[in-house]
Design a protein around this motif. Structure first.
Motif, PDB file in Angstrom:
ATOM      1  N   GLY A  43       0.867  -1.174   0.000  1.00 63.55           N
ATOM      2  CA  GLY A  43       0.000   0.000   0.000  1.00 63.55           C
ATOM      3  C   GLY A  43       0.901   1.221   0.000  1.00 63.55           C
ATOM      4  O   GLY A  43       1.640   1.461   0.956  1.00 63.55           O
ATOM      5  N   SER A  44       0.872   1.958  -1.121  1.00 59.45           N
ATOM      6  CA  SER A  44       1.826   3.069  -1.252  1.00 59.45           C
ATOM      7  C   SER A  44       1.113   4.407  -1.249  1.00 59.45           C
ATOM      8  O   SER A  44       1.469   5.314  -1.972  1.00 59.45           O
ATOM      9  CB  SER A  44       2.629   2.901  -2.540  1.00 59.45           C
ATOM     10  N   GLY A  45       0.067   4.508  -0.426  1.00 64.06           N
ATOM     11  CA  GLY A  45      -0.675   5.765  -0.314  1.00 64.06           C
ATOM     12  C   GLY A  45       0.029   6.734   0.620  1.00 64.06           C
ATOM     13  O   GLY A  45       1.257   6.758   0.703  1.00 64.06           O
ATOM     14  N   LEU A  97       0.373   6.994   3.976  1.00 63.62           N
ATOM     15  CA  LEU A  97       1.270   6.467   5.010  1.00 63.62           C
ATOM     16  C   LEU A  97       2.298   5.505   4.438  1.00 63.62           C
ATOM     17  O   LEU A  97       3.475   5.547   4.810  1.00 63.62           O
ATOM     18  CB  LEU A  97       0.452   5.797   6.122  1.00 63.62           C
ATOM     19  N   GLY A  98       1.867   4.645   3.512  1.00 62.84           N
ATOM     20  CA  GLY A  98       2.801   3.671   2.931  1.00 62.84           C
ATOM     21  C   GLY A  98       4.009   4.356   2.306  1.00 62.84           C
ATOM     22  O   GLY A  98       5.158   3.931   2.513  1.00 62.84           O
ATOM     23  N   ILE A 142      -1.393  -2.026  -6.049  1.00 57.43           N
ATOM     24  CA  ILE A 142      -2.211  -2.821  -6.963  1.00 57.43           C
ATOM     25  C   ILE A 142      -1.947  -2.551  -8.446  1.00 57.43           C
ATOM     26  O   ILE A 142      -2.227  -3.406  -9.263  1.00 57.43           O
ATOM     27  CB  ILE A 142      -3.720  -2.635  -6.678  1.00 57.43           C
ATOM     28  N   PRO A 199      -6.066   0.241   2.421  1.00 65.10           N
ATOM     29  CA  PRO A 199      -7.254   0.933   2.959  1.00 65.10           C
ATOM     30  C   PRO A 199      -7.836   0.294   4.226  1.00 65.10           C
ATOM     31  O   PRO A 199      -7.778  -0.920   4.418  1.00 65.10           O
ATOM     32  CB  PRO A 199      -8.248   0.858   1.801  1.00 65.10           C
ATOM     33  N   ILE A 202     -10.983  -5.772   2.513  1.00 64.76           N
ATOM     34  CA  ILE A 202      -9.784  -5.556   1.678  1.00 64.76           C
ATOM     35  C   ILE A 202      -8.554  -6.080   2.419  1.00 64.76           C
ATOM     36  O   ILE A 202      -7.721  -6.794   1.860  1.00 64.76           O
ATOM     37  CB  ILE A 202      -9.606  -4.053   1.326  1.00 64.76           C
ATOM     38  N   ASN A 237      -0.603  -1.352   9.842  1.00 64.93           N
ATOM     39  CA  ASN A 237      -0.555   0.047  10.278  1.00 64.93           C
ATOM     40  C   ASN A 237      -1.975   0.586  10.542  1.00 64.93           C
ATOM     41  O   ASN A 237      -2.171   1.793  10.706  1.00 64.93           O
ATOM     42  CB  ASN A 237       0.141   0.866   9.173  1.00 64.93           C
ATOM     43  N   HIS A 292       1.961   0.913  14.281  1.00 64.24           N
ATOM     44  CA  HIS A 292       1.143   2.069  13.892  1.00 64.24           C
ATOM     45  C   HIS A 292       1.949   3.361  13.925  1.00 64.24           C
ATOM     46  O   HIS A 292       2.472   3.758  14.972  1.00 64.24           O
ATOM     47  CB  HIS A 292      -0.051   2.177  14.859  1.00 64.24           C
ATOM     48  N   ASN A 298       0.891  10.235  10.937  1.00 64.74           N
ATOM     49  CA  ASN A 298       1.130  10.962   9.687  1.00 64.74           C
ATOM     50  C   ASN A 298       2.327  11.912   9.860  1.00 64.74           C
ATOM     51  O   ASN A 298       2.519  12.463  10.936  1.00 64.74           O
ATOM     52  CB  ASN A 298      -0.137  11.739   9.321  1.00 64.74           C
TER      53      ASN A 298
HETATM   54  P1  NAD Z   1      -4.344   5.658   1.302  1.00 65.95           P
HETATM   55  O1  NAD Z   1      -5.721   5.530   0.757  1.00 65.95           O
HETATM   56  O2  NAD Z   1      -3.586   6.907   1.112  1.00 65.95           O
HETATM   57  O3  NAD Z   1      -3.451   4.461   0.671  1.00 65.95           O
HETATM   58  C1  NAD Z   1      -3.879   3.151   0.548  1.00 65.95           C
HETATM   59  C2  NAD Z   1      -3.084   2.477  -0.571  1.00 65.95           C
HETATM   60  O4  NAD Z   1      -3.390   1.091  -0.585  1.00 65.95           O
HETATM   61  C3  NAD Z   1      -3.404   3.021  -1.973  1.00 65.95           C
HETATM   62  O5  NAD Z   1      -2.197   3.315  -2.640  1.00 65.95           O
HETATM   63  C4  NAD Z   1      -4.133   1.854  -2.646  1.00 65.95           C
HETATM   64  O6  NAD Z   1      -3.889   1.767  -4.046  1.00 65.95           O
HETATM   65  C5  NAD Z   1      -3.530   0.679  -1.941  1.00 65.95           C
HETATM   66  N1  NAD Z   1      -4.313  -0.545  -1.993  1.00 65.95           N
HETATM   67  C6  NAD Z   1      -5.641  -0.689  -2.096  1.00 65.95           C
HETATM   68  N2  NAD Z   1      -5.949  -2.008  -2.084  1.00 65.95           N
HETATM   69  C7  NAD Z   1      -4.792  -2.684  -1.995  1.00 65.95           C
HETATM   70  C8  NAD Z   1      -4.448  -4.050  -1.957  1.00 65.95           C
HETATM   71  N3  NAD Z   1      -5.367  -4.996  -1.981  1.00 65.95           N
HETATM   72  N4  NAD Z   1      -3.134  -4.362  -1.873  1.00 65.95           N
HETATM   73  C9  NAD Z   1      -2.192  -3.396  -1.807  1.00 65.95           C
HETATM   74  N5  NAD Z   1      -2.459  -2.094  -1.837  1.00 65.95           N
HETATM   75  C10 NAD Z   1      -3.751  -1.747  -1.933  1.00 65.95           C
HETATM   76  O7  NAD Z   1      -4.456   5.260   2.823  1.00 65.95           O
HETATM   77  P2  NAD Z   1      -3.527   5.712   4.066  1.00 65.95           P
HETATM   78  O8  NAD Z   1      -4.034   6.977   4.620  1.00 65.95           O
HETATM   79  O9  NAD Z   1      -2.102   5.602   3.682  1.00 65.95           O
HETATM   80  O10 NAD Z   1      -3.920   4.578   5.116  1.00 65.95           O
HETATM   81  C11 NAD Z   1      -3.445   3.264   4.985  1.00 65.95           C
HETATM   82  C12 NAD Z   1      -3.511   2.578   6.329  1.00 65.95           C
HETATM   83  O11 NAD Z   1      -2.722   3.322   7.258  1.00 65.95           O
HETATM   84  C13 NAD Z   1      -4.912   2.485   6.943  1.00 65.95           C
HETATM   85  O12 NAD Z   1      -5.032   1.266   7.626  1.00 65.95           O
HETATM   86  C14 NAD Z   1      -4.945   3.652   7.916  1.00 65.95           C
HETATM   87  O13 NAD Z   1      -5.805   3.405   9.023  1.00 65.95           O
HETATM   88  C15 NAD Z   1      -3.521   3.691   8.379  1.00 65.95           C
HETATM   89  N6  NAD Z   1      -3.064   4.992   8.902  1.00 65.95           N
HETATM   90  C16 NAD Z   1      -3.340   6.157   8.233  1.00 65.95           C
HETATM   91  C17 NAD Z   1      -2.901   7.385   8.768  1.00 65.95           C
HETATM   92  C18 NAD Z   1      -3.174   8.700   8.059  1.00 65.95           C
HETATM   93  O14 NAD Z   1      -3.010   9.755   8.695  1.00 65.95           O
HETATM   94  N7  NAD Z   1      -3.527   8.706   6.782  1.00 65.95           N
HETATM   95  C19 NAD Z   1      -2.182   7.403   9.974  1.00 65.95           C
HETATM   96  C20 NAD Z   1      -1.879   6.189  10.610  1.00 65.95           C
HETATM   97  C21 NAD Z   1      -2.339   4.995  10.065  1.00 65.95           C
END
Ligand code: NAD
Length: 299
Positions: free
Chosen positions: A10-12, A14-15, A34, A92, A97, A118, A141, A144
């Motif tokens: 997951g490279s969003g 946080l990733g 993905i 996500p 998922i 995470n 965990h 951000n």
């Molecule tokens: P995000 O939506 O920015 O990123 C999610 C990524 O996962 C996307 O790049 C998406 O393409 C990818 N993805 C979707 N389905 C997938 C799959 N089956 N296999 C691999 N990758 C897949 O989300 P985020 O904000 O980075 O959050 C991700 C996790 O981190 C969540 O569990 C969230 O609770 C946790 N988190 C988020 C924050 C925050 O501030 N955003 C802080 C701490 C923890």
């Protein structure tokens, strides 16, 4: 066990940060997502992180260049995890998922690989079985902006092996985090277990017309020496997030206080674009909110 190679799935938001930080600290990092389009977005995200590393950590251009030599991208889960000692999942926040992902991961990852989620709100025990290796699974965990908000909450579930727990604590430290070991499953980890009730109590004092915003913040700031009161904190977090939480509780419980509070947040703030610090106004007006004025705490 020593962690040498990791995979971030997951490279969003946080990733990308986790991958960049681990590579910055010298680890080999495979980034899995993905499709190629999302991985390209992640590369852009990482490029944008450079300025923050320069500003906040005095990172040199050479150090930042090195980061890219340690990153590898793939949309093939088997390939992305073939050398992984640790997989950090940041996909996500949707139970199905994540569950499907762990079932796939269990099939392709090496037997010794530790898996860490995470997830902010879901518990590791919800996925322990799907991982096929519950003893090698736990939560890791991050917050951000991990390069500066550098806490890592490491949380066991009931059958996580102690050795695995210790290994992940050591790994978190080695990538520059302050490790916060959590011995039992707890929704909200430590930070949100403290913060959410505080913020909610402050909001309830407001909605029940017990006291005004500045009075509530002053009480907290003077009484505890904290630099921000609860409403100033809510402006940082964002009023939309606060509203979503309260609205969820209002719908789930039907409690009139939550309903009144969600209505207040919507009509007084959200409908006027006052979403907090990010929009220049929330409970306070920025960049010069009243709580930073020299006389705020004096009367
Ligand atoms: P995000 O939506 O920015 O990123 C999610 C990524 O996962 C996307 O790049 C998406 O393409 C990818 N993805 C979707 N389905 C997938 C799959 N089956 N296999 C691999 N990758 C897949 O989300 P985020 O904000 O980075 O959050 C991700 C996790 O981190 C969540 O569990 C969230 O609770 C946790 N988190 C988020 C924050 C925050 O501030 N955003 C802080 C701490 C923890």
């Amino acid at each position: 066990m020593d962690i040498k190679q990791i995979t971030v799935a997951g490279s969003g938001v946080l990733g990308s940060q986790i991958a960049f930080q681990a590579a910055y600290k010298g680890f080999q990092v495979a980034v899995y997502d993905i499709n190629d389009e999302v991985l390209e977005k992640s590369k852009n995200r990482m490029k944008q992180l450079e300025a923050f590393y320069q500003r906040d950590l005095d990172a040199t251009p050479e150090e930042l260049q090195e980061v890219y030599n340690r990153l590898f991208y793939s949309t093939n889960l088997g390939k992305a995890t073939e050398k992984a000692d640790l997989v950090i999942e940041a996909i996500p926040e949707v139970v199905q998922i994540k569950r499907d992902f762990y079932q796939e991961l269990a099939k392709v990852a090496p037997k010794h690989t530790i898996f860490a989620t995470n997830s902010s709100t879901l518990l590791p025990s919800q996925f322990a079985e799907a991982t096929g290796r519950p003893e090698k699974f736990l939560a890791l965990h991050f917050a951000n902006e991990i390069w500066k908000n550098n806490t890592a909450e490491i949380m066991k579930h009931q059958t996580t092996e102690e050795q695995v727990f210790q290994t992940v604590i050591a790994f978190a430290k080695s990538i520059g985090m302050v490790a916060l070991p959590i011995q039992k499953e707890q929704p909200g980890y430590v930070l949100n277990s403290l913060l959410v009730p505080l913020l909610e109590s402050a909001e309830m004092l407001l909605v029940n017309e017990v006291a005004e915003i500045e009075t509530i913040d002053k009480a907290w700031m003077i009484g505890t020496g904290a630099p921000l009161g609860p409403f100033a904190m809510l402006d940082v977090i964002g009023i939309t997030t606060a509203y979503n939480i309260v609205k969820g509780k209002a719908e789930a419980t039907g409690n009139p206080a939550y309903i009144k509070l969600s209505h207040l947040l919507k009509t007084n703030y959200i409908d006027h674009g006052k979403l907090g610090r990010s929009t220049g106004e929330g409970f306070y007006k920025y960049p010069n909110p009243s709580f930073i004025q020299p006389d705020f705490l004096k009367n």
